[in-house]
Design an enzyme around this catalytic site. Structure first.
Site, short mmCIF file in Angstrom:
data_model
loop_
_atom_site.label_atom_id
_atom_site.label_comp_id
_atom_site.label_asym_id
_atom_site.label_seq_id
_atom_site.Cartn_x
_atom_site.Cartn_y
_atom_site.Cartn_z
N ASP A 140 3.41 -5.86 6.99
CA ASP A 140 2.76 -4.96 6.03
C ASP A 140 1.26 -4.92 6.23
OD1 ASP A 140 3.31 -3.31 3.57
OD2 ASP A 140 1.77 -4.63 2.78
N GLU A 182 -0.59 1.80 -3.22
CA GLU A 182 -1.65 2.73 -3.59
C GLU A 182 -1.40 4.11 -2.98
OE1 GLU A 182 -1.87 -0.22 -2.20
OE2 GLU A 182 -3.47 -1.45 -3.05
#
Lengths: 140, 140
Positions: free
Chosen positions: A136, A48
């Site tokens: 992550d 994103e």
């Protein structure tokens, strides 16, 4: 969501984490992105974030919708709230519950399509690359 | 905080928004950054995001402290919460209240030094570049 999935597949093909996103205004896609944490050695380059970068400084986000193959984390949800993106459509949230409640608390509509193709791509990656996935999402 | 202020001044000298950040582990600075939204035409390149990028994929953040000349917004606070940075020290929050409550809700210690040099640099910029500042914080 097909374009977000294509982005995710591009990321996977390049050795990265298969999460893709697109930003849409009306019927036009104005930003594309995928997770490049591995490829660019950059912990903040989530799909994103990459998508918002590629869309550039578009000013107002009130008429945009963000599509992502996975429910956004706090970093990406923070960007959504900061920019005032009113709606997020995600491919799935079974592999990662993300910051859905945070989005809702800030008045962002969050639609979960729960698509098998998104779920399976991510589940396959998590099963094979657990350490990378945990990095992550900050779970080290 | 002196190094974060130096970063902010570097950003201002380059035509950008004067916000700087550094990431510290023990007595060592492991990341530097400043807001490059203008310079790189990138809406997500806030000082703290630039700092996390420049620090690279360091893995665990549990023993780090993030210094920023200004209270982080939701995007940057989202990164702090995602990575598990336990402590944020800011130069001021009078020009921007930011996402302080969000940080506290997620167990992040947020110390506001309320330094005149940080406050004055930012106040001067906001007074002269209102539209740019509003864009930075998603208030268009």
């Amino acid at each position: 969501m097909k374009e977000a999935l294509f982005e995710a597949a591009s990321g996977l093909a390049g050795g990265g984490i298969p999460i893709g996103a697109v930003l849409v205004r009306g019927s036009e896609v104005i930003g594309w992105g995928y997770n490049r944490q591995v490829q660019q050695n950059d912990p903040v380059l989530h799909a994103e974030i990459d998508c918002f970068r590629n869309a550039g400084r578009i000013g107002r986000y009130a008429d945009t919708v963000l599509y992502s193959t996975l429910m956004p984390c706090y970093l990406c949800a923070g960007a959504v709230v900061l920019f005032g993106v009113p709606k997020v459509v995600v491919g799935e949230s079974r592999n990662f519950a993300g910051a859905r409640d945070f989005l809702l608390e800030h008045g962002v509509e969050a639609i979960d399509l729960d698509l098998p193709e998104c779920h399976e791509m991510m589940a396959g990656f998590v099963a094979g690359h657990g350490a990378l996935w945990n990095e992550d999402i900050g779970e080290l």
